[in-house]
Design an enzyme around this catalytic site. Structure first.
Site, PDB file in Angstrom:
ATOM      1  N   ASP A  26       0.902  -1.228   0.068  1.00  0.00           N
ATOM      2  CA  ASP A  26      -0.045   0.158  -0.019  1.00  0.00           C
ATOM      3  C   ASP A  26       0.998   1.454  -0.072  1.00  0.00           C
ATOM      4  OD1 ASP A  26      -2.043   1.741   0.160  1.00  0.00           O
ATOM      5  OD2 ASP A  26      -2.899   1.099   1.862  1.00  0.00           O
ATOM      6  N   ALA A  27       1.360   1.655  -1.219  1.00  0.00           N
ATOM      7  CA  ALA A  27       2.168   2.741  -1.504  1.00  0.00           C
ATOM      8  C   ALA A  27       1.617   3.925  -1.839  1.00  0.00           C
ATOM      9  CB  ALA A  27       3.444   2.047  -2.487  1.00  0.00           C
ATOM     10  N   LYS A  28       0.390   3.682  -2.699  1.00  0.00           N
ATOM     11  CA  LYS A  28      -0.257   4.954  -3.408  1.00  0.00           C
ATOM     12  C   LYS A  28       0.854   5.933  -4.121  1.00  0.00           C
ATOM     13  CE  LYS A  28      -3.945   4.838  -0.283  1.00  0.00           C
ATOM     14  NZ  LYS A  28      -3.743   3.939   0.768  1.00  0.00           N
ATOM     15  N   ARG A  29       1.920   5.185  -4.833  1.00  0.00           N
ATOM     16  CA  ARG A  29       2.760   6.110  -5.786  1.00  0.00           C
ATOM     17  C   ARG A  29       2.162   6.543  -6.792  1.00  0.00           C
ATOM     18  NH1 ARG A  29       4.726   5.220  -0.937  1.00  0.00           N
ATOM     19  NH2 ARG A  29       7.025   4.271  -0.640  1.00  0.00           N
TER      20      ARG A  29
END
Lengths: 314, 314
Positions: B113-116
Site C-alpha cells: 500500500d504505497a499509493k505512488r
C-alpha cells in the site's frame, strides 16, 4: 531519551527560512537527485564487498555526494527522488539518509520528492517519516528530516492536513501537486468542471486555502505547489490562484521547460519559484565533453544566473 | 549474477493467479498491516540492543509476524502500509522486506500500500522497487517483490503505464485510487465535470481502458481499483464503469464501512472484491477482552465468512 528531546516548535515560519536562504545563496535552483545505477558518474564504484543492493547503494551515495559537491554551490536545495532510493531496498534508504545529511552539511535545503498522499493516520506517518519525528516506547525517532516534501492532493484536504501540521511543528514546508510537468498531466488535471475552471485550478484553490495560516513576513506560505515548467501558459493563472505559495517548477531541461518562461512564479519575491533541474545538470557532460563535475557545476551556475535574472525581471 | 537471472515473463496473467488464490483459500480478506510502535501487541519488545529505530523496527516485525500468524489463515493477502515502515527509517524498510517474505511463506499475496504516482522514469523506478527488479552494473536487483501495488492516478495515464508494464513483466497487478474511503475524498474526486460525470468516474474510465490488455480467463484484469467501502452508494456505478477490475475495498471497521454493502464488487466473480481490514483485526482484543492473537483470528474469520456469503449472494 524522553519526550523533552523533541525540539520546541520553531519560532520562524518555514517560508521565511526559505526566503532568507534563497536571498543569501542568490539561487533558486533545486538540484534533482535521480540516481540511475546504470548511469552513475565514473569513479563511483568504490565498494567491492556486499550484496548487489549494498554495492549499488554505496555507488549511488558516492555519485550523489559528488554531484552535490559539484553543483551544490550554485543551488539552494537538493531534491532526492525517493523512487530511485527505494529501488535499492534497505541499503537504498540508508543511502538516502546519508544524502540528506550531506546536503544539510553543504548548507542546502532538502526537498523529499515523495509525492505521498494517504488517509489521515497514514499521512501522519509519512509526514513524520519525511519531515518530522515519531514517538516510540524507546524514545523519539527523527525521520529523514527533509525541509520540504512533495505531496499528492487527490485524496483531499484531510490527506494534506497531517503533512501541514507536522511541517509546522518541524519548521518545514509542503509542496502539493497542482499542475505537473508530464504529458499525461492533462488527463485528469485539465478536466473542465461543471462549476467552471479545471481540476488543477481547484487543487490550486485548496493549496491557497490550506496555506493561509502559514504565511510569514516574507509573504510566502509553508504550503507550496508543484507547477510544471513545461506548461508556462498556466503560470500566471496559478500565481493568481495561489498568491502566497512557493512554486516548485520541475520540467526545465530534459522535459523541455525553459527558465525564461517562469517569470510569473517570482511575483511574490525571489523565493516564489524554485527551479528543479536533474538530468540537465547530472548529464551535462554528455553534451559538453567536460568532466561530469565540471559540466554539472557550469550548468548549475548557468541556470542560477539565468533564474536570478528572470526573478529580478532583467 | 547475470541478466539471465531475471525470470522470464509469467505465462499466467496476474488476475487469474489472484482468482485461483481467492477460490483456493475461500477468502477475500486482506489483512492490513499498519503497525503503530506505540500500540504493538504485548511481548513484541524482544530486541534489547541497537538504536531507537532498530528496536522499534525489530518490535514492529515481531508484531507483524504474530498478526500474520494469527489472522493470516483467514485471509488471502496482507497489505503493509508503507508509511508505517518508512517512519522507522532504514531498519523500517528492512522490517518491511521481512514482513513481505513472512507473508509469502504463509501463502499470502502481498499488496504494497504505497499509493505512488510520478512521472515516467520515476514511476518506473517505483514499480521496480515494489513489484519488479532493476538492472544494475552489479547484477539484477529484485525489489520488495509485492504481488500488487496501490498507485495514485492524479498525474494521468503516462504515470500509470510504467507500473502496468512492470506488473505484466513480473506477473503482478496494480490498484489505482478511484474513490477513496476518507471523508476528504469528496474534495476532488467528487467534483462534477463539465462533460458530465465526476472526477472519480473519469479515473474509473482510465482504469478500465488501461486494464483492457491484462484480462485473464477469470474475466478480471491486472489493473484494479481502490474503491472505499465507506461510500457503498458508488459501488454499483464503479462496477458498471470497471466491469473487469479487481476492487480493493478499504474502510471496513474503524472507518465505518460494512461488508454487507459490498455485493456489487463481486459481480465478476469471487476475486472481484478484496476487503481490507486493519485496525478492526489488529485491535479486536480491545473490545473482546481476548488475547490479541485469538481476537484477531476470530475477527478475521468472522469477516471471511461474512464476505464469502456476500460474494455468493447468500
Amino acid at each position: 531519551v524522553s519526550a523533552s528531546a523533541i525540539p520546541s516548535p520553531p519560532t520562524i515560519v518555514f517560508a521565511d527560512r526559505l526566503d532568507a536562504q534563497v536571498r543569501r545563496r542568490e539561487s533558486q535552483i533545486v538540484l534533482g537527485l535521480d540516481p540511475d545505477p546504470t548511469a552513475l558518474w565514473p569513479g563511483t564504484d568504490t565498494e567491492r564487498r556486499g550484496s548487489v543492493a549494498e554495492r549499488a547503494a554505496a555507488s549511488v551515495l558516492v555519485h550523489c555526494r559528488a554531484l552535490i559537491d559539484a553543483a551544490g554551490p550554485a543551488c539552494v536545495a537538493v531534491k532526492p527522488q525517493l523512487a530511485r532510493f527505494e529501488a535499492l531496498g534497505t541499503p537504498g534508504w540508508g543511502a538516502l539518509e546519508e544524502v540528506v545529511a550531506h546536503a544539510h552539511q553543504a548548507d542546502l535545503l532538502v526537498i523529499a520528492d515523495a509525492k505521498r498522499g494517504d488517509i489521515d493516520v497514514s499521512a501522519r506517518a509519512y509526514a513524520r517519516a519525511l519531515i518530522g519525528a515519531i514517538d516510540t516506547p524507546w524514545g523519539s525517532l527523527c525521520g529523514l528530516a527533509a525541509d520540504m516534501v512533495t505531496v499528492n492532493p487527490l485524496m483531499g484536504a484531510d490527506a494534506l492536513e497531517p503533512f501541514i501540521a507536522t511541517a509546522r511543528e518541524a519548521g518545514a514546508g509542503i509542496l502539493a501537486l497542482v499542475r505537473t510537468s508530464n504529458p499525461g498531466a492533462a488527463d485528469i488535471q485539465e478536466l473542465e468542471l461543471a462549476g467552471g475552471g479545471r481540476v488543477w485550478e481547484r487543487l490550486a484553490a485548496l493549496v491557497n486555502r490550506l496555506g493561509r495560516d502559514g504565511v510569514g513576513e516574507s509573504g510566502l506560505s509553508d504550503v507550496g505547489a508543484v507547477v510544471g515548467a513545461t506548461a508556462p501558459e498556466h503560470l500566471a493563472r496559478a500565481r493568481e490562484l495561489m498568491p502566497r505559495a512557493v512554486f516548485l517548477l520541475p520540467g526545465v531541461g530534459a522535459q523541455g521547460g525553459r527558465v525564461e518562461h517562469l517569470a510569473p512564479a517570482f511575483a511574490p519575491g525571489p523565493a516564489g519559484g524554485l527551479i528543479a533541474a536533474s538530468r540537465s545538470i547530472a548529464c551535462a557532460h554528455s553534451t559538453t565533453g567536460q568532466k561530469p563535475a565540471e559540466a554539472a557545476r557550469a550548468e548549475a551556475e548557468r541556470l542560477r544566473e539565468l533564474a536570478l535574472r528572470v526573478s529580478q525581471g532583467i
